[in-house]
Design an enzyme around this catalytic site. Sequence first.
Site, PDB file in Angstrom:
ATOM      1  N   GLY A  33       0.815  -1.205   0.000  1.00 60.61           N
ATOM      2  CA  GLY A  33       0.000   0.000   0.000  1.00 60.61           C
ATOM      3  C   GLY A  33       0.846   1.251   0.000  1.00 60.61           C
ATOM      4  O   GLY A  33       2.063   1.176  -0.202  1.00 60.61           O
ATOM      5  N   ASN A  34       0.215   2.392   0.187  1.00 59.57           N
ATOM      6  CA  ASN A  34       0.943   3.660   0.242  1.00 59.57           C
ATOM      7  C   ASN A  34       0.331   4.549   1.306  1.00 59.57           C
ATOM      8  O   ASN A  34      -0.689   4.213   1.903  1.00 59.57           O
ATOM      9  CB  ASN A  34       0.954   4.329  -1.141  1.00 59.57           C
ATOM     10  CG  ASN A  34      -0.434   4.682  -1.611  1.00 59.57           C
ATOM     11  OD1 ASN A  34      -1.087   5.569  -1.066  1.00 59.57           O
ATOM     12  ND2 ASN A  34      -0.918   3.970  -2.629  1.00 59.57           N
ATOM     13  N   ARG A  35       0.955   5.686   1.548  1.00 60.26           N
ATOM     14  CA  ARG A  35       0.589   6.533   2.687  1.00 60.26           C
ATOM     15  C   ARG A  35      -0.477   7.578   2.380  1.00 60.26           C
ATOM     16  O   ARG A  35      -0.698   8.477   3.179  1.00 60.26           O
ATOM     17  CB  ARG A  35       1.832   7.251   3.219  1.00 60.26           C
ATOM     18  CG  ARG A  35       2.881   6.320   3.780  1.00 60.26           C
ATOM     19  CD  ARG A  35       4.015   7.126   4.392  1.00 60.26           C
ATOM     20  NE  ARG A  35       5.184   6.302   4.629  1.00 60.26           N
ATOM     21  CZ  ARG A  35       5.317   5.471   5.669  1.00 60.26           C
ATOM     22  NH1 ARG A  35       4.352   5.381   6.559  1.00 60.26           N
ATOM     23  NH2 ARG A  35       6.417   4.768   5.796  1.00 60.26           N
ATOM     24  N   SER A  36      -1.130   7.479   1.246  1.00 53.63           N
ATOM     25  CA  SER A  36      -2.124   8.507   0.921  1.00 53.63           C
ATOM     26  C   SER A  36      -3.282   8.474   1.914  1.00 53.63           C
ATOM     27  O   SER A  36      -3.850   7.419   2.189  1.00 53.63           O
ATOM     28  CB  SER A  36      -2.667   8.297  -0.490  1.00 53.63           C
ATOM     29  OG  SER A  36      -3.653   9.254  -0.759  1.00 53.63           O
TER      30      SER A  36
END
Length: 233
Positions: A33-36
């Site tokens: 995943g990512n930190r958005s």
Amino acid sequence: AEGKPRTRDLVGRRVVVSAGGTREPLDPVRFLGNRSSGRQGVALARTALARGADVTLVAANLTVRPPAGVRVVPVETTAELADAVRAAAADADVVVMAAAVADFRPAADAAHKIKKQADGSAPPLALVQNPDVLAGLVAEPARTDGGRQVVVGFAAETGDADGDVLHHGRAKARRKGADLLAVNAVGGGQGFGTEGNAVTVLDAAGEVVASVEGSKDAVADGLWDAVVSRLHR
Ligand code: CTP
Ligand code: CA
């Protein structure tokens, strides 16, 4: 007038906003995943609603609550997001891709939890590239009635040895071909997870259309201003 509608200039317009960050499964309990946070996308949805639009928010793993009054389509993966965006965009005047879409996904989604090995070795992680949803909307319009559709992308950039943020933003604007690309500098307290933001809005030729700075709602309103002027062309 931050956070307040300047005008009701999106009445009768259908807009689709993707927000958050996609997650790509590795096994039943793990993902890439990512930190958005989804804050900028949620601000776009909120401000569009305030300006009178009919808003569909394609929401990928938001850490903030979506505004009341928008249609929310929850998604997890890039494939789900792509399908949901294209479906919602079939009758939309505007599509804004504010989501942080995973560029890669694990080549395999294991049916069972990946276990540690007795010999202490780690499994290899093979990745494949995801389809580019924004480029797809440009190459093959999702609107089915032949009407105009303004397609907007977001790009978080840092400067590097090859050039500054604007240099990379211009190259991406030309490569993607979206009607508008909102470029923001990341690093130094700007961007992911933060309250404020500053973006430079470029057209498909990489020319600067607008520069907006302030809260995420102020940035969103500035972007809607640029979108509205495109809708009137
Ligand atoms: N985007 C998309 N589908 C992808 C990747 C990105 O629709 N598979 C969209 C994002 O939602 C954003 C825009 O493309 O609106 C720019 O994303 P960005 O990650 O900056 O562009 P990339 O082409 O992925 O380039 P980079 O290699 O810099 O990540
Ligand atoms: Ca990317």
